[in-house]
Every structure is written in structure tokens, then in C-alpha cells.
Design an enzyme around this catalytic site. Structure first.
Site, PDB file in Angstrom:
ATOM      1  N   GLY A  10     -59.904-114.547 -32.453  1.00  0.00           N
ATOM      2  CA  GLY A  10     -60.657-115.469 -31.482  1.00  0.00           C
ATOM      3  C   GLY A  10     -61.457-114.635 -30.224  1.00  0.00           C
ATOM      4  O   GLY A  10     -62.462-114.960 -30.033  1.00  0.00           O
ATOM      5  N   ASN A  11     -60.803-113.770 -29.889  1.00  0.00           N
ATOM      6  CA  ASN A  11     -61.226-112.702 -28.884  1.00  0.00           C
ATOM      7  C   ASN A  11     -62.213-111.987 -29.341  1.00  0.00           C
ATOM      8  O   ASN A  11     -62.987-111.226 -28.433  1.00  0.00           O
ATOM      9  CB  ASN A  11     -60.058-112.166 -28.007  1.00  0.00           C
ATOM     10  CG  ASN A  11     -59.277-113.268 -27.210  1.00  0.00           C
ATOM     11  OD1 ASN A  11     -59.709-114.138 -26.595  1.00  0.00           O
ATOM     12  ND2 ASN A  11     -57.794-113.058 -27.362  1.00  0.00           N
ATOM     13  N   LYS A 120     -47.231-123.983 -27.295  1.00  0.00           N
ATOM     14  CA  LYS A 120     -48.647-123.216 -27.507  1.00  0.00           C
ATOM     15  C   LYS A 120     -49.511-124.211 -26.483  1.00  0.00           C
ATOM     16  O   LYS A 120     -49.645-125.335 -26.683  1.00  0.00           O
ATOM     17  CB  LYS A 120     -49.238-123.622 -28.950  1.00  0.00           C
ATOM     18  CG  LYS A 120     -50.544-122.901 -29.090  1.00  0.00           C
ATOM     19  CD  LYS A 120     -50.689-121.549 -28.959  1.00  0.00           C
ATOM     20  CE  LYS A 120     -51.981-120.746 -28.931  1.00  0.00           C
ATOM     21  NZ  LYS A 120     -51.874-119.452 -28.688  1.00  0.00           N
ATOM     22  N   LYS A 209     -53.135-118.210 -36.668  1.00  0.00           N
ATOM     23  CA  LYS A 209     -54.130-117.826 -37.478  1.00  0.00           C
ATOM     24  C   LYS A 209     -53.617-116.708 -38.261  1.00  0.00           C
ATOM     25  O   LYS A 209     -53.860-116.421 -39.468  1.00  0.00           O
ATOM     26  CB  LYS A 209     -55.364-117.455 -37.204  1.00  0.00           C
ATOM     27  CG  LYS A 209     -55.708-116.466 -36.171  1.00  0.00           C
ATOM     28  CD  LYS A 209     -56.480-115.391 -36.795  1.00  0.00           C
ATOM     29  CE  LYS A 209     -56.842-114.106 -35.880  1.00  0.00           C
ATOM     30  NZ  LYS A 209     -55.667-114.042 -35.030  1.00  0.00           N
ATOM     31  N   LYS A 271     -48.995-111.219 -35.365  1.00  0.00           N
ATOM     32  CA  LYS A 271     -49.411-110.255 -36.004  1.00  0.00           C
ATOM     33  C   LYS A 271     -48.797-109.254 -36.774  1.00  0.00           C
ATOM     34  O   LYS A 271     -48.889-109.016 -37.990  1.00  0.00           O
ATOM     35  CB  LYS A 271     -50.576-109.357 -35.153  1.00  0.00           C
ATOM     36  CG  LYS A 271     -51.643-110.358 -34.344  1.00  0.00           C
ATOM     37  CD  LYS A 271     -52.447-109.464 -33.803  1.00  0.00           C
ATOM     38  CE  LYS A 271     -53.435-110.035 -32.738  1.00  0.00           C
ATOM     39  NZ  LYS A 271     -54.231-111.283 -33.278  1.00  0.00           N
TER      40      LYS A 271
HETATM   41  P1  ADP Z   1     -56.117-112.677 -31.071  1.00  0.00           P
HETATM   42  O1  ADP Z   1     -57.457-113.519 -30.742  1.00  0.00           O
HETATM   43  O2  ADP Z   1     -56.942-111.441 -31.643  1.00  0.00           O
HETATM   44  O3  ADP Z   1     -55.283-113.096 -31.896  1.00  0.00           O
HETATM   45  P2  ADP Z   1     -54.438-112.313 -28.894  1.00  0.00           P
HETATM   46  O4  ADP Z   1     -54.456-112.504 -27.577  1.00  0.00           O
HETATM   47  O5  ADP Z   1     -53.570-113.459 -29.829  1.00  0.00           O
HETATM   48  O6  ADP Z   1     -55.747-112.001 -29.739  1.00  0.00           O
HETATM   49  O7  ADP Z   1     -53.485-111.106 -29.422  1.00  0.00           O
HETATM   50  C1  ADP Z   1     -53.886-109.782 -28.757  1.00  0.00           C
HETATM   51  C2  ADP Z   1     -53.230-109.385 -27.492  1.00  0.00           C
HETATM   52  O8  ADP Z   1     -51.982-109.050 -27.884  1.00  0.00           O
HETATM   53  C3  ADP Z   1     -53.858-108.265 -26.998  1.00  0.00           C
HETATM   54  O9  ADP Z   1     -55.143-108.449 -25.948  1.00  0.00           O
HETATM   55  C4  ADP Z   1     -52.675-107.667 -25.988  1.00  0.00           C
HETATM   56  O10 ADP Z   1     -52.975-108.035 -24.612  1.00  0.00           O
HETATM   57  C5  ADP Z   1     -51.598-108.545 -26.434  1.00  0.00           C
HETATM   58  N1  ADP Z   1     -50.325-107.730 -26.675  1.00  0.00           N
HETATM   59  C6  ADP Z   1     -48.915-108.072 -26.283  1.00  0.00           C
HETATM   60  N2  ADP Z   1     -48.167-107.390 -26.968  1.00  0.00           N
HETATM   61  C7  ADP Z   1     -48.853-106.398 -27.476  1.00  0.00           C
HETATM   62  C8  ADP Z   1     -48.328-105.091 -27.846  1.00  0.00           C
HETATM   63  N3  ADP Z   1     -46.965-104.761 -28.028  1.00  0.00           N
HETATM   64  N4  ADP Z   1     -49.334-104.064 -28.400  1.00  0.00           N
HETATM   65  C9  ADP Z   1     -50.600-104.422 -28.316  1.00  0.00           C
HETATM   66  N5  ADP Z   1     -50.923-105.658 -27.640  1.00  0.00           N
HETATM   67  C10 ADP Z   1     -50.046-106.443 -27.445  1.00  0.00           C
HETATM   68 MG    MG Z   2     -53.811-114.663 -31.328  1.00  0.00          MG
END
Ligand code: ADP
Ligand code: MG
Length: 310
Positions: A10-11, A120, A209, A271
Site C-alpha cells: 500500500g505504501n 489491526k 495482503k 512478508k
Molecule cells: P506494505 O504497505 O509494503 O505492506 P508495511 O508497512 O506493512 O508496508 O511493511 C514495510 C515496513 O516494515 C517497512 O517500512 C519497515 O519500516 C517495517 N519493518 C519492520 N521490521 C522490519 C525489518 N526487520 N526489516 C525491514 N523492514 C521492517
Molecule cells: Mg503491510
């Protein structure tokens, strides 16, 4: 052709702090260009995407207007069209066989423990007083301000199967790119009526997602899962002076790091779990990276790249 699931964060579609429609349109065009390039390099594409900012805006709009509030499952479906339509249009402009957006339902287990403990956060921020008057569960969230802030919290159950995966498979076979599983899919449960008929019922929850992308990819026997977000790698000791990127890893290594608490719940953890489960479920490879690093990652020179345990 390599069957590939591309999971767009989403970001990556609306960066943190960006609110404008122009910015969203630009990101959507960039995403479509990236998908087109992947396709030109011999891939069948299923594109999934997040919807956090968009569903948040719909919840805000509902609160601002005196109209009947739609339940969350309907709002998730709305965001699938809201983002699916412009992605589909941009892809239609780029391929002969075009793209189709599938309003996608995802089954969750009604006994999933997530339903007992909504975690959430979705939608607007409230004061303590506002939160107390809401007809739904809220929880305090950290904002860095002194004033306590609250948000609606909903369950985030684990997806068990994608209702439309056979139809997605048929579309792929006909050469069409597919946008599916937007916002993690509309969560539904299987139910039996008093008359003994089976039916699906939408539930007030949201599904991650990345988890849905994995389930869909595994059901489609996809070869690749490309998780695109706003960081170039999953890191160990993320956010500290010692942070180190994970490069080539196996599912077992990822699970070991996850068990040691390396990845934040609700962001990087799903992820990592999605990539590990995808490869363990028969996928050739999965990766976590940013759109800017994708091409290098596909060549083994960037990103967190997950391949099977020996
Ligand atoms: P998306 O919209 O892509 O799902 P999220 O905000 O859910 O984005 O996930 C990406 C974020 O996860 C990154 O911006 C980062 O701040 C965070 N994050 C948390 N733990 C970690 C990690 N161990 N390594 C990298 N990023 C991390
Ligand atoms: Mg996410």
C-alpha cells in the site's frame, strides 16, 4: 512463461504522508509500467495490492457523512475496484490481452483466534471520549503525542483459501494479466444455513495482503512471489545501528529469525512468513524488495531472496 505474483505494498501506491490523487495516479502508472516490464520478460502476472490508506479514507468519509455505513467487507471490495480499475486501465494501455480485476474473496476460519483479539488498527484516530461512544472495538495506539489516541481495531485472521483462484487461473491461461486479492481480499467464512445449505458470509475483518498473496500464489502453482514495499530488504536488528540486510536466505533461516523476534508483527513479519510459506509450498523463489531494487534483485544482486532449503 513464469507465473509470478507481484504483491504491491500500500505504501508503494501512496507513500506515507502523501494524500494527493495526483501522487496516487503517478504511483499507479509506475506500478503498471513495472508490471508491463515483468511481462515483457516472459511472465504471467497476478498483481495483488494493499489498501490501507484507501480503506482508511473510506472510513473517514463514512464518518463525515450522514449516510448508512457500509460494513468493512464491502469497503474492502470498494477499494479493490478503486485501485483495480486504474491499474487495469493502465495495463490495458500496455498489453494486447489487457488485464482484468477480480473482486476477490478469501476464506478465513471462523474459529481463528484472531477473532477473539482484534489487533489491526483501521480508519481515523479518536480521542478517548470519541472512542468510548463508537459502536465498535477501539484500542489505544501510539502516536508520539502526549494526548492518548485511539483507533478502531479489527481481527486480522489468516487466509485459508482464495474463493476465485480457479477463475484467476483461467484468466492467466488466456493471456490476461490479473489484479486480484486487493487489500488482502474480502474476508468470508463458510457457513451452513438452518436448511443445510452452504453459503459464504462476509466478516468484519481485514486480511494481510502478503499472506493472501502467498495463498493465491501457492494455489496457482506460481513460480515467483515478488513482495514490493518501501524497504530494499528485510533486515536483522532493523532500526538499530547494527541493522543488516538479509540477502540470500532459505525458509528455515527466515523462520529461525522470525522466532527470534526479528520482524515486526503486521508489517515485515507477514512478508517473511508469506515468502517462507510460498517457497515451502512449491514456489521456486520469493523476494522482498522495493520497486527501485527489483531488477537488481531478480539478477541476485539486491533484495531479500528466498529459495528452497537444500
Ligand atoms: P506494505 O504497505 O509494503 O505492506 P508495511 O508497512 O506493512 O508496508 O511493511 C514495510 C515496513 O516494515 C517497512 O517500512 C519497515 O519500516 C517495517 N519493518 C519492520 N521490521 C522490519 C525489518 N526487520 N526489516 C525491514 N523492514 C521492517
Ligand atoms: Mg503491510
Amino acid at each position: 512463461m513464469t507465473r509470478t505474483v507481484v504483491a504491491l505494498g500500500g505504501n508503494t501506491l501512496l507513500r506515507r504522508g502523501e494524500q494527493s490523487l495526483d501522487a496516487e495516479r503517478r504511483r499507479i502508472r509506475e506500478a503498471a509500467a513495472l508490471v508491463a516490464r515483468l511481462r515483457d520478460r516472459g511472465r504471467e502476472i497476478v498483481l495483488t495490492h494493499g489498501n490501507g490508506p484507501q480503506v482508511g479514507h473510506l472510513l473517514l468519509q463514512q464518518e463525515a457523512a450522514d449516510v448508512p455505513a457500509q460494513p468493512l467487507d464491502v469497503l474492502v471490495a470498494e477499494t479493490q475496484a478503486q485501485l483495480g480499475y486504474p491499474l487495469q486501465r493502465e495495463l490495458d494501455n500496455r498489453f494486447d490481452d489487457g488485464a482484468v480485476t477480480v473482486v476477490t474473496q478469501v476464506r478465513v476460519d471462523p474459529d481463528d483466534p484472531a477473532f477473539d483479539e482484534p489487533t489491526k488498527p483501521v480508519g481515523p484516530f479518536y480521542t478517548a471520549e470519541e472512542a468510548a461512544s463508537k459502536p465498535f472495538e477501539t484500542a489505544r495506539v501510539s502516536t508520539g503525542d502526549d494526548e492518548p489516541a485511539y483507533r478502531r481495531v479489527v481481527p486480522s485472521p489468516t487466509p485459508t483459501s482464495v474463493v476465485e483462484s480457479a477463475q484467476v487461473r483461467d484468466l492467466l491461461s488466456s493471456g490476461t494479466a490479473v489484479v486480484a486479492g486487493g487489500g488482502g481480499g474480502v474476508p468470508v467464512v463458510d457457513e451452513e444455513t438452518d436448511a443445510g445449505e452452504r453459503r459464504l458470509r462476509g466478516v468484519e475483518a481485514v486480511v494481510d495482503k502478503d499472506r493472501t498473496s502467498q495463498v493465491l500464489g501457492t494455489e496457482l502453482d506460481a513460480a515467483e512471489l515478488l513482495v514490493l514495499t518501501d524497504v530494499s530488504h528485510a533486515y536483522l536488528d532493523y532500526g538499530t545501528d547494527d541493522q543488516r540486510p538479509l540477502t540470500a536466505v532459505t525458509p528455515a533461516e527466515l523462520r529461525r529469525h522470525a522466532d527470534a523476534g526479528e520482524f515486526a508483527a503486521g508489517s515485515m513479519r507477514p512478508k517473511v512468513e508469506a515468502c517462507a510459506d510460498f517457497v515451502d509450498g512449491g514456489g521456486d523463489r520469493a523476494m522482498i524488495t522495493s520497486p527501485d531494487h527489483l531488477w537488481a534483485a531478480l539478477d541476485g544482486e539486491a533484495g531479500t531472496r528466498v529459495t528452497p532449503d537444500d
